[in-house]
Scaffold this motif. Structure first.
Motif, PDB file in Angstrom:
ATOM      1  N   ALA A 163      14.348 -41.126  13.041  1.00  0.00           N
ATOM      2  CA  ALA A 163      12.915 -41.371  12.882  1.00  0.00           C
ATOM      3  C   ALA A 163      12.664 -42.603  12.009  1.00  0.00           C
ATOM      4  CB  ALA A 163      12.243 -40.147  12.283  1.00  0.00           C
ATOM      5  N   ASN A 164      13.511 -42.826  11.036  1.00  0.00           N
ATOM      6  CA  ASN A 164      13.331 -43.966  10.136  1.00  0.00           C
ATOM      7  C   ASN A 164      13.863 -45.278  10.701  1.00  0.00           C
ATOM      8  OD1 ASN A 164      11.995 -42.746   7.926  1.00  0.00           O
ATOM      9  ND2 ASN A 164      13.904 -41.760   7.354  1.00  0.00           N
ATOM     10  N   HIS A 210      11.186 -33.264  15.021  1.00  0.00           N
ATOM     11  CA  HIS A 210      10.584 -34.202  14.067  1.00  0.00           C
ATOM     12  C   HIS A 210       9.217 -34.574  14.621  1.00  0.00           C
ATOM     13  CE1 HIS A 210       9.943 -37.596  11.438  1.00  0.00           C
ATOM     14  NE2 HIS A 210      10.991 -37.202  10.726  1.00  0.00           N
ATOM     15  N   PRO A 211       8.202 -34.666  13.771  1.00  0.00           N
ATOM     16  CA  PRO A 211       6.845 -34.952  14.255  1.00  0.00           C
ATOM     17  C   PRO A 211       6.707 -36.262  15.040  1.00  0.00           C
ATOM     18  CG  PRO A 211       6.775 -34.260  11.962  1.00  0.00           C
ATOM     19  CD  PRO A 211       8.219 -34.404  12.325  1.00  0.00           C
ATOM     20  N   ASN A 247       8.236 -41.742  19.227  1.00  0.00           N
ATOM     21  CA  ASN A 247       6.897 -42.094  19.711  1.00  0.00           C
ATOM     22  C   ASN A 247       6.113 -42.976  18.740  1.00  0.00           C
ATOM     23  OD1 ASN A 247       7.227 -40.504  22.033  1.00  0.00           O
ATOM     24  ND2 ASN A 247       6.803 -38.687  20.823  1.00  0.00           N
ATOM     25  N   ARG A 248       6.413 -42.839  17.451  1.00  0.00           N
ATOM     26  CA  ARG A 248       5.687 -43.590  16.428  1.00  0.00           C
ATOM     27  C   ARG A 248       6.531 -43.640  15.168  1.00  0.00           C
ATOM     28  NH1 ARG A 248       4.015 -39.878  12.782  1.00  0.00           N
ATOM     29  NH2 ARG A 248       3.716 -37.759  13.498  1.00  0.00           N
ATOM     30  N   ASN A 249       6.137 -44.443  14.210  1.00  0.00           N
ATOM     31  CA  ASN A 249       6.830 -44.501  12.926  1.00  0.00           C
ATOM     32  C   ASN A 249       6.445 -43.283  12.083  1.00  0.00           C
ATOM     33  OD1 ASN A 249       8.338 -46.903  13.207  1.00  0.00           O
ATOM     34  ND2 ASN A 249       6.449 -48.080  12.969  1.00  0.00           N
ATOM     35  N   PRO A 250       7.383 -42.766  11.298  1.00  0.00           N
ATOM     36  CA  PRO A 250       7.077 -41.565  10.505  1.00  0.00           C
ATOM     37  C   PRO A 250       6.220 -41.888   9.284  1.00  0.00           C
ATOM     38  CG  PRO A 250       9.295 -42.301  10.037  1.00  0.00           C
ATOM     39  CD  PRO A 250       8.766 -43.188  11.126  1.00  0.00           C
ATOM     40  N   ASP A 273       5.845 -38.261   4.232  1.00  0.00           N
ATOM     41  CA  ASP A 273       6.168 -36.852   3.975  1.00  0.00           C
ATOM     42  C   ASP A 273       6.705 -36.110   5.195  1.00  0.00           C
ATOM     43  OD1 ASP A 273       3.745 -37.029   5.274  1.00  0.00           O
ATOM     44  OD2 ASP A 273       2.866 -35.293   4.260  1.00  0.00           O
ATOM     45  N   GLU A 274       6.910 -36.771   6.315  1.00  0.00           N
ATOM     46  CA  GLU A 274       7.372 -36.099   7.531  1.00  0.00           C
ATOM     47  C   GLU A 274       8.895 -35.969   7.542  1.00  0.00           C
ATOM     48  OE1 GLU A 274       4.051 -37.018  10.885  1.00  0.00           O
ATOM     49  OE2 GLU A 274       5.570 -38.559  10.585  1.00  0.00           O
ATOM     50  N   LYS A 275       9.360 -34.783   7.776  1.00  0.00           N
ATOM     51  CA  LYS A 275      10.790 -34.486   7.837  1.00  0.00           C
ATOM     52  C   LYS A 275      11.081 -33.621   9.053  1.00  0.00           C
ATOM     53  CE  LYS A 275      11.816 -36.414   3.898  1.00  0.00           C
ATOM     54  NZ  LYS A 275      12.314 -37.742   3.947  1.00  0.00           N
ATOM     55  N   ALA A 276      12.345 -33.608   9.464  1.00  0.00           N
ATOM     56  CA  ALA A 276      12.772 -32.758  10.579  1.00  0.00           C
ATOM     57  C   ALA A 276      12.737 -31.290  10.158  1.00  0.00           C
ATOM     58  CB  ALA A 276      14.188 -33.145  11.012  1.00  0.00           C
ATOM     59  N   THR A 277      12.411 -30.436  11.108  1.00  0.00           N
ATOM     60  CA  THR A 277      12.366 -28.991  10.866  1.00  0.00           C
ATOM     61  C   THR A 277      12.990 -28.262  12.045  1.00  0.00           C
ATOM     62  OG1 THR A 277      10.195 -28.779  11.902  1.00  0.00           O
ATOM     63  CG2 THR A 277      10.228 -29.126   9.508  1.00  0.00           C
ATOM     64  N   CYS A 278      13.229 -26.998  11.867  1.00  0.00           N
ATOM     65  CA  CYS A 278      13.746 -26.147  12.938  1.00  0.00           C
ATOM     66  C   CYS A 278      12.961 -24.836  12.880  1.00  0.00           C
ATOM     67  CB  CYS A 278      15.240 -25.907  12.748  1.00  0.00           C
ATOM     68  SG  CYS A 278      16.007 -25.021  14.102  1.00  0.00           S
ATOM     69  N   LYS A 279      12.249 -24.510  13.942  1.00  0.00           N
ATOM     70  CA  LYS A 279      11.382 -23.321  13.944  1.00  0.00           C
ATOM     71  C   LYS A 279      12.131 -22.054  13.585  1.00  0.00           C
ATOM     72  CE  LYS A 279       7.964 -24.874  17.300  1.00  0.00           C
ATOM     73  NZ  LYS A 279       7.363 -24.610  18.623  1.00  0.00           N
ATOM     74  N   ILE A 280      13.326 -21.899  14.135  1.00  0.00           N
ATOM     75  CA  ILE A 280      14.049 -20.643  13.932  1.00  0.00           C
ATOM     76  C   ILE A 280      14.517 -20.473  12.487  1.00  0.00           C
ATOM     77  CG2 ILE A 280      16.385 -21.346  14.572  1.00  0.00           C
ATOM     78  CD1 ILE A 280      16.231 -18.711  16.393  1.00  0.00           C
ATOM     79  N   THR A 281      14.908 -21.561  11.815  1.00  0.00           N
ATOM     80  CA  THR A 281      15.320 -21.436  10.414  1.00  0.00           C
ATOM     81  C   THR A 281      14.113 -21.227   9.509  1.00  0.00           C
ATOM     82  OG1 THR A 281      15.369 -23.843  10.194  1.00  0.00           O
ATOM     83  CG2 THR A 281      17.458 -22.750  10.636  1.00  0.00           C
ATOM     84  N   GLU A 282      12.967 -21.782   9.899  1.00  0.00           N
ATOM     85  CA  GLU A 282      11.750 -21.530   9.132  1.00  0.00           C
ATOM     86  C   GLU A 282      11.347 -20.063   9.205  1.00  0.00           C
ATOM     87  OE1 GLU A 282       8.971 -24.328  10.747  1.00  0.00           O
ATOM     88  OE2 GLU A 282       9.581 -25.889   9.341  1.00  0.00           O
TER      89      GLU A 282
END
Length: 127
Positions: A6-7, A33-34, A60-63, A66-75
C-alpha cells in the motif's frame, strides 16, 4: 506485506502472492487493506487437507496515515486457516524417530556430492 504494498506500489499496481492454507479456508481469512482491492483468488489444491491460493490485489489509491491491513477473522478472535501452516504441513506433534526429528532428516538429504564423500569415507575406513 499489504502495508508495504500500500505504501510503495504505484496506484494501479498489483500485488501477487501465494497464501498457503487448509481446506477450512474462508474468504475472511484474507488480509485486507482499505486502499487495495481483491482482483483474483485462485485455489491450487495440494492434497486432501492442504491447498494454496494465488492472491492478486490492486492498489486503488494512496493510503492515509492511519490505514493498516486487517484480517476479519483475527479481529473476531479466531485463527485463519493459514495460521501455523508449516506445523500443519510438516505434521505438528509427530513423534521423533531414533532421537532425530523428521525436520532434521529432511534437511540431511543426500546430494551427489555428499553421497560421493560418504562412499569415499567408507572406502578409507575399510583400508
Amino acid at each position: 506485506l499489504l502495508n508495504f504494498a500500500a505504501n510503495y506500489l504505484c496506484v494501479g499496481g498489483r500485488l501477487v502472492y501465494w497464501l498457503p492454507t487448509t481446506t477450512s479456508y474462508n474468504v475472511d481469512d484474507l488480509p485486507q487493506h482499505p486502499c487495495m482491492s481483491l482482483m483474483y483468488n485462485c485455489e491450487d489444491i495440494l492434497s486432501t487437507k492442504l491447498s494454496r491460493r494465488l492472491i492478486t490485489m490492486k492498489k486503488n489509491r494512496n493510503p492515509q496515515a492511519d490505514e493498516k491491513a486487517t484480517c476479519k477473522i483475527t479481529e473476531a478472535g479466531l485463527e485463519p486457516a493459514h495460521q501455523h501452516f508449516a506445523d500443519k504441513y510438516w505434521g505438528e506433534g509427530k513423534e521423533q524417530e531414533d532421537g532425530e526429528s523428521k525436520k532434521r532428516k529432511r534437511n540431511k538429504r543426500k546430494t551427489p556430492n555428499t553421497a560421493k564423500e560418504e562412499s569415499d569415507g567408507e572406502a578409507e575406513n575399510q583400508s
